[in-house]
Scaffold this active site. Structure first.
Site, PDB file in Angstrom:
ATOM      1  N   HIS A  61       0.749  -1.044   0.024  1.00  0.00           N
ATOM      2  CA  HIS A  61       0.132  -0.131  -0.168  1.00  0.00           C
ATOM      3  C   HIS A  61       0.881   1.334   0.157  1.00  0.00           C
ATOM      4  O   HIS A  61       2.015   1.196   0.453  1.00  0.00           O
ATOM      5  CB  HIS A  61      -0.833   0.041   1.085  1.00  0.00           C
ATOM      6  CG  HIS A  61      -1.962   0.915   1.259  1.00  0.00           C
ATOM      7  ND1 HIS A  61      -1.762   2.315   1.687  1.00  0.00           N
ATOM      8  CD2 HIS A  61      -3.247   0.848   1.150  1.00  0.00           C
ATOM      9  CE1 HIS A  61      -2.790   2.928   1.721  1.00  0.00           C
ATOM     10  NE2 HIS A  61      -3.780   2.007   1.131  1.00  0.00           N
ATOM     11  N   ASP A 105       2.316  -4.312   8.323  1.00  0.00           N
ATOM     12  CA  ASP A 105       1.171  -4.109   7.856  1.00  0.00           C
ATOM     13  C   ASP A 105       0.064  -4.752   8.147  1.00  0.00           C
ATOM     14  O   ASP A 105      -0.447  -5.522   7.215  1.00  0.00           O
ATOM     15  CB  ASP A 105       1.063  -3.037   6.462  1.00  0.00           C
ATOM     16  CG  ASP A 105      -0.265  -2.425   5.990  1.00  0.00           C
ATOM     17  OD1 ASP A 105      -1.085  -2.428   6.777  1.00  0.00           O
ATOM     18  OD2 ASP A 105      -0.428  -2.161   4.898  1.00  0.00           O
ATOM     19  N   GLN A 118      -5.248  -5.339   7.073  1.00  0.00           N
ATOM     20  CA  GLN A 118      -6.357  -6.116   6.083  1.00  0.00           C
ATOM     21  C   GLN A 118      -6.256  -7.705   7.112  1.00  0.00           C
ATOM     22  O   GLN A 118      -6.772  -8.734   6.573  1.00  0.00           O
ATOM     23  CB  GLN A 118      -5.910  -6.644   4.731  1.00  0.00           C
ATOM     24  CG  GLN A 118      -6.178  -5.155   3.870  1.00  0.00           C
ATOM     25  CD  GLN A 118      -7.295  -4.751   3.914  1.00  0.00           C
ATOM     26  OE1 GLN A 118      -8.477  -5.413   4.207  1.00  0.00           O
ATOM     27  NE2 GLN A 118      -7.533  -3.460   3.516  1.00  0.00           N
TER      28      GLN A 118
END
Length: 455
Positions: A163, A240, A243
């Protein structure tokens, strides 16, 4: 569900019986669903959606089918009411007052920190730093640890699938420090290539920062391989987890990484709140990023001393109601059981993939559900000859909300040779019937453009 080193759970579409430790609250909700499918896991979506009021509406004369959950999730009443209760009954600033309202607000705010800590298996609530979102959390690490520890020639390993929030901060750090950026490529099945990662790691590698679950490919990272590669040269690991935290059981100590970041709004919590988890001994070494109230110990005219983590990184009045909402969301998800959440999403995600894959002219990106580590309950796709935005716009006329564009992964789209993609992403309140409605609407969309001669 195996939480060790970020395992993704069942890699196939076969149903897994619910855990015996399922929460009582989930059992009560499931029992109340009159038309639930035969298995309680498969009935989760129908039970949960009753708690989410925004879903009870029509769009363009059709029932809303909300499949944009990878961008942001909808909120249950428990979260809305927790924030409403704060504003109605004890709205006040935290940490700064001895009066009753301030004491109540401070207690609720710090209790929310403890809820987040328990939700991700942190050793202490002192390891949880509240931020506005995951982007801010990555920037915090980049501008404190990164600027303090990286020097010319040091290497930062990212990937082509990151991202933008896990690319741009490190680009800024590299520009200022002279550090070198390296990027892991994809395998033929569009997962991160762990062999290539190992080839990229050298004694100069100081940080590996990767996405746990890709918001575009749905691919699940082999965290164990990443940690092993990093530890072989003494490098740090940032994950990260935007999700993954909302969709599977996470145990940060079992993962073995140094930091994780996540956004509340993807996990049934409000916008404007996220968090950084870091090993406490590492947080202690990181200097402040922003100055102001709360983050200090003593202030003089010419210098200041700073508070211990997490206060050191929370300058100014925080997002109090939003933090309380995040705590309520953690309670709500924990009440269902993240094993249940993940099992259901494996089922509906497989169903979504299979229904999409059966359509002519549709290309789905990322590994299939049968891959070793499975995939998330989302599908980025394109229809041959059509632009993703046109597809998404026509789906909206049928009441189906999907995302289109580059999903903040422009380098990945360039790597795949596509300008954009559409993305349908499920969460625990979506149902198999909604997937069918989406597929029917997509068929109508493809037929419409075919009749217009636009395919």
């Amino acid at each position: 569900m195996d939480t060790i080193r970020g395992a993704a759970g069942p890699p196939s579409c076969s149903w897994t019986p619910p855990s015996q430790s399922s929460s009582r609250s989930w059992r009560r909700r499931a029992a109340s669903v009159a038309e639930a499918p035969s298995s309680s896991v498969s009935g989760l979506g129908a039970a949960i959606r009753k708690d989410v009021p925004i879903l009870e509406q029509s769009i363009n004369g059709r029932p809303l089918v909300y499949l944009d959950n990878a961008a942001t999730s909808q909120k249950p009443l428990a979260v809305i009411q927790a924030m409403d209760d704060y504003y109605r009954h004890y709205n006040s600033n935290v940490h700064r007052g001895v009066h009753t309202l301030s004491a109540k607000a401070t207690t609720a705010y710090e209790e929310a920190r403890g809820k987040v800590a328990r939700f991700v298996g942190a050793a202490s609530d002192r390891e949880i730093v509240f931020t506005r979102n995951a982007s801010e959390a990555i920037n915090l690490v980049a501008m404190t640890w990164g600027m303090d520890n990286l020097k010319p020639g040091d290497e930062i390993i990212l990937s082509v699938a990151e991202h933008h929030s896990n690319l741009v901060p490190w680009q800024l750090v590299a520009q200022k420090t002279g550090a070198v950026l390296k990027h892991v490529r994809l395998t033929d099945s569009q997962e991160l290539d762990m062999q290539h990662l190992r080839e990229l790691v050298t004694p100069s590698t100081k940080l590996i920062s990767l996405v746990h679950v890709s918001n575009m490919l749905g691919a699940v990272l082999d965290v164990e391989a990443v940690v092993d590669a990093a530890r072989s040269v003494g490098a740090k690991v940032l994950l990260d987890a935007c999700q993954s935290v909302p969709h599977m059981a996470i145990d940060v100590r079992a993962l073995g990484v140094d930091w994780i970041v996540a956004s509340g709004h993807k996990a049934m919590a409000p916008t404007g709140i996220g968090f950084l988890w870091g090993r406490y001994e590492l947080l202690e070494t990181m200097p402040p990023w922003m100055g102001g109230g709360e983050m200090i110990q003593d202030v003089f005219l010419d210098h200041s001393t700073y508070a211990a983590p997490p206060a050191r990184f929370e300058a100014g009045t925080p997002s109090i109601a939003e933090a309380i909402g995040l705590g309520a969301a953690c309670d709500y998800l924990a009440g269902i059981g993240m094993e249940q959440v993940h099992a259901y999403e494996q089922e509906i995600g497989c169903y979504l993939y299979e229904r999409l894959a059966a359509l002519d002219k549709v290309t789905i990106y990322g590994p299939p559900p049968s891959a070793k580590r499975g995939r998330a309950s989302l599908a980025s796709f394109n229809v041959g000859g059509l632009h993703a935005t046109d597809v998404s716009t026509l789906l909206d006329t049928a009441g189906v909300a999907v995302r289109s564009g580059h999903h903040c992964t422009q380098p990945l789209h360039r790597h795949l040779g596509i300008p954009a993609s559409a993305r349908a992403s499920c969460y625990i309140y979506n149902t198999f019937q909604e997937v069918d409605l989406f597929i029917d609407a997509l068929k109508e969309t493809i037929d419409f453009f075919g009749e217009m001669g636009m395919e």
